[in-house]
Design a protein around this motif. Structure first.
Motif, short mmCIF file in Angstrom:
data_model
loop_
_atom_site.label_atom_id
_atom_site.label_comp_id
_atom_site.label_asym_id
_atom_site.label_seq_id
_atom_site.Cartn_x
_atom_site.Cartn_y
_atom_site.Cartn_z
N ALA A 136 0.81 -1.21 0.00
CA ALA A 136 0.00 0.00 0.00
C ALA A 136 0.85 1.26 0.00
CB ALA A 136 -0.94 0.00 1.20
N VAL A 137 2.16 1.12 -0.07
CA VAL A 137 3.07 2.27 -0.06
C VAL A 137 3.42 2.66 -1.50
CG1 VAL A 137 5.38 3.07 0.55
CG2 VAL A 137 4.03 1.79 2.22
N THR A 138 3.36 3.94 -1.77
CA THR A 138 3.81 4.48 -3.05
C THR A 138 4.88 5.52 -2.78
OG1 THR A 138 1.63 4.19 -4.07
CG2 THR A 138 3.15 5.69 -5.16
N LEU A 139 6.02 5.38 -3.43
CA LEU A 139 7.09 6.35 -3.31
C LEU A 139 7.24 7.10 -4.63
CD1 LEU A 139 9.88 4.36 -1.42
CD2 LEU A 139 8.18 5.92 -0.47
N LEU A 140 7.17 8.41 -4.56
CA LEU A 140 7.44 9.26 -5.72
C LEU A 140 8.87 9.73 -5.56
CD1 LEU A 140 4.06 11.23 -5.64
CD2 LEU A 140 4.63 9.18 -6.96
N THR A 141 9.80 8.95 -6.13
CA THR A 141 11.21 9.14 -5.81
C THR A 141 11.76 10.47 -6.30
OG1 THR A 141 11.80 7.88 -7.81
CG2 THR A 141 11.66 6.67 -5.74
N ARG A 142 11.30 10.94 -7.45
CA ARG A 142 11.81 12.22 -7.96
C ARG A 142 11.36 13.37 -7.05
NH1 ARG A 142 11.32 13.97 -14.18
NH2 ARG A 142 13.14 12.61 -14.26
N LEU A 147 3.36 7.97 -0.04
CA LEU A 147 1.93 7.85 0.20
C LEU A 147 1.64 6.49 0.80
CD1 LEU A 147 0.68 9.07 -3.32
CD2 LEU A 147 1.13 10.49 -1.32
N TYR A 148 0.62 6.44 1.68
CA TYR A 148 0.10 5.16 2.14
C TYR A 148 -1.38 5.14 1.82
CZ TYR A 148 -1.02 1.07 4.82
OH TYR A 148 -1.46 -0.19 5.18
N ARG A 149 -1.78 4.21 0.97
CA ARG A 149 -3.16 4.16 0.44
C ARG A 149 -3.58 5.54 -0.08
NH1 ARG A 149 -5.00 -0.73 1.14
NH2 ARG A 149 -4.54 -1.98 2.99
N LEU A 205 3.05 5.85 9.65
CA LEU A 205 2.34 4.74 8.99
C LEU A 205 1.11 4.33 9.80
CD1 LEU A 205 5.40 2.61 7.86
CD2 LEU A 205 3.70 3.64 6.33
N ASP A 206 1.25 4.27 11.12
CA ASP A 206 0.12 3.91 11.98
C ASP A 206 -1.02 4.91 11.83
OD1 ASP A 206 1.61 1.79 12.87
OD2 ASP A 206 2.03 2.62 14.86
N LEU A 207 -0.67 6.21 11.83
CA LEU A 207 -1.70 7.25 11.72
C LEU A 207 -2.42 7.19 10.38
CD1 LEU A 207 0.19 10.28 13.34
CD2 LEU A 207 -1.74 9.01 14.32
N ALA A 208 -1.73 6.71 9.34
CA ALA A 208 -2.33 6.62 8.00
C ALA A 208 -3.10 5.31 7.82
CB ALA A 208 -1.26 6.75 6.93
#
Length: 234
Positions: A136-142, A147-149, A205-208
């Motif tokens: 569920a993790v998305t990384l926008l590396t640039r 993001l989480y979900r 992560l917990d809060l999300a």
């Protein structure tokens, strides 16, 4: 290339090892050294390196066997630059077939070793996607965003870098020593800063809604707990 590279040198000849390590240290690169094939495989499969420099004539294992083991077991596809006195075409062909990414015969110019390391690391970075999805993790590396979900995680740069390495190595665990090297190189903070950054990342992560996603592996390190289908673990 301006960033410091992380290099593993697998070389049993003490004189050559000292020359290479001293030169790379002078570039302020991070270096580890293994004098045996077994230790080289262990380090390469437990830590994250930009390039492995590999001698073929090792005391305990054939270098090509080491190359195959590293390619099969390393958590990320680390480039292997073979440094050897074997200069016949057949030796080079065998090396490339067994997974070597580049080949340099002895004696070599240390400046060329550095140039080839930079080229291999740069080529590897070109294959790293600018958007990485793990569970569920998305990384926008640039952009340096996580993001989480699809909910933005308000992370520090250090928190983002920790999550980036955990995502790159998923589903493998990342050792504490590998994280320290990734974040601070050979000069980690005196205080237990890593534990504080892990706590902060876990809290975000917990809060999300990602409670239990960042898992501590006793005596080893940390990993992201996502199942094979990409959902949350557990």
């Amino acid at each position: 290339m301006t960033r410091r590279l992380s290099i593993l040198l697998v070389e049993d000849h003490t004189g050559i090892a000292h020359q290479v390590l001293d030169f790379l240290d002078g570039l302020q690169w991070q270096t580890d050294h293994a004098a045996t094939g077994a230790l080289g495989v262990q380090l390469a499969t437990q830590n994250s390196y930009d390039v492995v420099l590999l001698d073929l004539n090792l005391p305990d294992m054939d270098g090509l066997q080491v190359c195959r083991a590293i390619k099969a077991g390393a958590p990320s596809n680390v480039p292997v630059l073979v440094l050897t006195a074997r200069d016949a075409y057949e030796d080079k062909a065998r090396g490339f077939r067994d997974g070597a990414d580049d080949y340099l015969t002895k004696p070599f110019d240390l400046r060329e070793v550095a140039l080839r390391c930079e080229a291999l690391a740069r080529r590897r970075q070109l294959h790293v996607r600018q958007e990485m999805r793990v569970g569920a993790v998305t990384l926008l590396t640039r952009e340096g965003r996580a993001l989480y979900r699809d909910v933005a995680l308000p992370l520090t740069q250090t928190g983002f870098n920790i999550l980036l390495l955990l995502c790159r190595e998923h589903p493998h665990a990342v050792s504490r020593s590998a994280l320290l090297q990734h974040l601070w190189g050979s000069q980690p903070p005196d205080s237990d800063a890593l534990k504080s950054h892990i706590y902060a990342l876990r809290r975000q992560l917990d809060l999300a809604g990602g409670a239990g996603v960042l898992v501590t592996i006793p005596q080893l390190g940390y990993r992201l707990a996502f199942d094979a289908e990409g959902g949350d673990g557990g």
